[in-house]
Design an enzyme around this catalytic site. Sequence first.
Site, PDB file in Angstrom:
ATOM      1  CG  ASP A 171      -5.273   1.445  -0.992  1.00 34.37           C
ATOM      2  OD1 ASP A 171      -4.125   1.742  -0.647  1.00 34.37           O
ATOM      3  OD2 ASP A 171      -5.622   0.261  -1.226  1.00 34.37           O
ATOM      4  CG  ASP A 206      -6.269  -4.109 -10.644  1.00 36.36           C
ATOM      5  OD1 ASP A 206      -7.243  -3.671 -10.002  1.00 36.36           O
ATOM      6  OD2 ASP A 206      -5.285  -4.649 -10.103  1.00 36.36           O
ATOM      7  CG  ASP A 227      -3.218  -1.787   2.422  1.00 39.64           C
ATOM      8  OD1 ASP A 227      -4.249  -1.781   1.702  1.00 39.64           O
ATOM      9  OD2 ASP A 227      -2.134  -2.220   2.017  1.00 39.64           O
TER      10      ASP A 227
HETATM   11  P1  ATP Z   1      -4.437  -5.444  -0.994  1.00 38.37           P
HETATM   12  O1  ATP Z   1      -4.050  -4.097  -0.444  1.00 38.37           O
HETATM   13  O2  ATP Z   1      -5.413  -6.181  -0.194  1.00 38.37           O
HETATM   14  O3  ATP Z   1      -3.275  -6.249  -1.391  1.00 38.37           O
HETATM   15  P2  ATP Z   1      -5.529  -3.834  -3.096  1.00 38.37           P
HETATM   16  O4  ATP Z   1      -6.580  -4.146  -4.114  1.00 38.37           O
HETATM   17  O5  ATP Z   1      -5.834  -2.744  -2.139  1.00 38.37           O
HETATM   18  O6  ATP Z   1      -5.210  -5.193  -2.370  1.00 38.37           O
HETATM   19  P3  ATP Z   1      -3.218  -2.313  -3.762  1.00 38.37           P
HETATM   20  O7  ATP Z   1      -1.968  -2.770  -4.400  1.00 38.37           O
HETATM   21  O8  ATP Z   1      -3.182  -1.783  -2.374  1.00 38.37           O
HETATM   22  O9  ATP Z   1      -4.207  -3.554  -3.873  1.00 38.37           O
HETATM   23  O10 ATP Z   1      -3.847  -1.227  -4.733  1.00 38.37           O
HETATM   24  C1  ATP Z   1      -4.978  -0.441  -4.363  1.00 38.37           C
HETATM   25  C2  ATP Z   1      -5.885  -0.259  -5.561  1.00 38.37           C
HETATM   26  O11 ATP Z   1      -5.185   0.423  -6.610  1.00 38.37           O
HETATM   27  C3  ATP Z   1      -6.379  -1.555  -6.204  1.00 38.37           C
HETATM   28  O12 ATP Z   1      -7.517  -2.062  -5.559  1.00 38.37           O
HETATM   29  C4  ATP Z   1      -6.672  -1.104  -7.617  1.00 38.37           C
HETATM   30  O13 ATP Z   1      -7.895  -0.409  -7.678  1.00 38.37           O
HETATM   31  C5  ATP Z   1      -5.550  -0.096  -7.868  1.00 38.37           C
HETATM   32  N1  ATP Z   1      -4.367  -0.758  -8.467  1.00 38.37           N
HETATM   33  C6  ATP Z   1      -3.303  -1.259  -7.815  1.00 38.37           C
HETATM   34  N2  ATP Z   1      -2.416  -1.788  -8.651  1.00 38.37           N
HETATM   35  C7  ATP Z   1      -2.919  -1.627  -9.887  1.00 38.37           C
HETATM   36  C8  ATP Z   1      -2.470  -1.960 -11.189  1.00 38.37           C
HETATM   37  N3  ATP Z   1      -1.319  -2.594 -11.380  1.00 38.37           N
HETATM   38  N4  ATP Z   1      -3.266  -1.609 -12.225  1.00 38.37           N
HETATM   39  C9  ATP Z   1      -4.436  -0.969 -12.026  1.00 38.37           C
HETATM   40  N5  ATP Z   1      -4.907  -0.651 -10.847  1.00 38.37           N
HETATM   41  C10 ATP Z   1      -4.176  -0.962  -9.770  1.00 38.37           C
HETATM   42 MG    MG Z   2      -4.554  -1.914  -0.656  1.00 39.22          MG
END
Ligand code: ATP
Ligand code: MG
Length: 388
Positions: free
Chosen positions: A39, A113, A37
């Site tokens: 962001d 994170d 997805d």
């Molecule tokens: P995917 O969508 O592929 O599962 P993602 O890295 O995009 O992985 P998301 O949960 O969509 O994960 O979160 C988007 C972004 O927000 C992350 O890449 C990170 O930068 C931030 N983020 C998400 N969760 C946390 C958290 N618990 N603590 C700190 N930052 C976070």
């Molecule tokens: Mg994501």
Amino acid sequence: MDANALAIINTLNSAGFQGYLVGGCVRDLLCGKRPKDFDIATDATLPEVKKLFRRARIVGRRFPIVHVRHGREIIEVSTFRQSISNNVVHDDQGMILRDSTEGTLEEDAFRRDFTINALYYDPIQAEIIDFVGGLADIKRQRIRFIGKPAVRIAEDPVRMLRAIRFAAKLGFDIDAAITDLSADAADRLAAIPPARLFDEFTKLFLSGHSLAVWELLVSFGLATTLFPACNPNSSLATLAMRNTDHRIAEGASVTPGFLLAIVLWEDFQARLANSLSASDHPAVLTLRDQQQRIAVPRRFSTFIHEVWGLQVRLETRSRRSASRLLQHKRFRAGYDFLCLRAESEPELQETASWWTTLQSVDAETRGAMIAALPQTKRRRRRKKSEPT
Ligand code: ATP
Ligand code: MG
């Protein structure tokens, strides 16, 4: 690059705001993977974002964001977070309860994170913005926290599960400073709401890398944190994880209920063996204990009951029930479950192949196979082993 996400950034820019792709999509594109997805991070406040898009709504309590809908796609837009010292609400263990917004791009980067998750893509300049050494960590294939690992785990212990998820998905190494905190994270995960852990559980196991996730959870001592009654050395679990990954790779459907049924199977069997005097059904007890950690939605717990209940009935193979079982709405899942069990329990192999054959033959042969079965009583075991 996703056209919808770029259109959203365009709209933000036209209204005088910044907008960057961030997080998983930038990371995955740099790793040559297709992002799940997209962001977006912006300096616009959430109400400002909401006003700019017709199909937008603010969601989430801990970290509120805006969901902007474009066709069938949902794009998550978040406002830059401020530095941790400003307006963030912690509990007495250091866990973040409510977050701040309205920071700068740079402040926002340090609140993410892992370094690999804190890269921004600016589509106007066509450049990556990296404040934290994320590009180097992608090159070195390393998952590293931004800032002090112990503090980042205390703020949010779910980050340990996220480290495992990204390591499994990307094949990256987890920094030793993170690995060292796994026991600490296990303790702290007990404070996470079971509904959030259910979300995380589905992300962990339905990403197509469930075997790697399972092995990492086991080696970190976290399998029993998520599933207190599981056997971390279960060969059934390993087989099922591998099977799930194959299914996802082939585009077949998978359900979180199936994997829960697998990891809790031994506990259910143990309770069944000792359940003579218990007033509650062993399956109910197994699931009730699991619910303390992961909130399993009703439709999945019903599914688990059905799949477990089918096991005895498939094993019994009676003339009366065979054709009815073929019509059962969970037959396929129950049969798949039986086949996996048969891989680790040789005495089930004959039964499993009988069911395999039954499905592949013509109606006449099927009738003959069923007619050859013994006319067993419908319930060979106590009522308790039947599904609820
Ligand atoms: P995917 O969508 O592929 O599962 P993602 O890295 O995009 O992985 P998301 O949960 O969509 O994960 O979160 C988007 C972004 O927000 C992350 O890449 C990170 O930068 C931030 N983020 C998400 N969760 C946390 C958290 N618990 N603590 C700190 N930052 C976070
Ligand atoms: Mg994501």
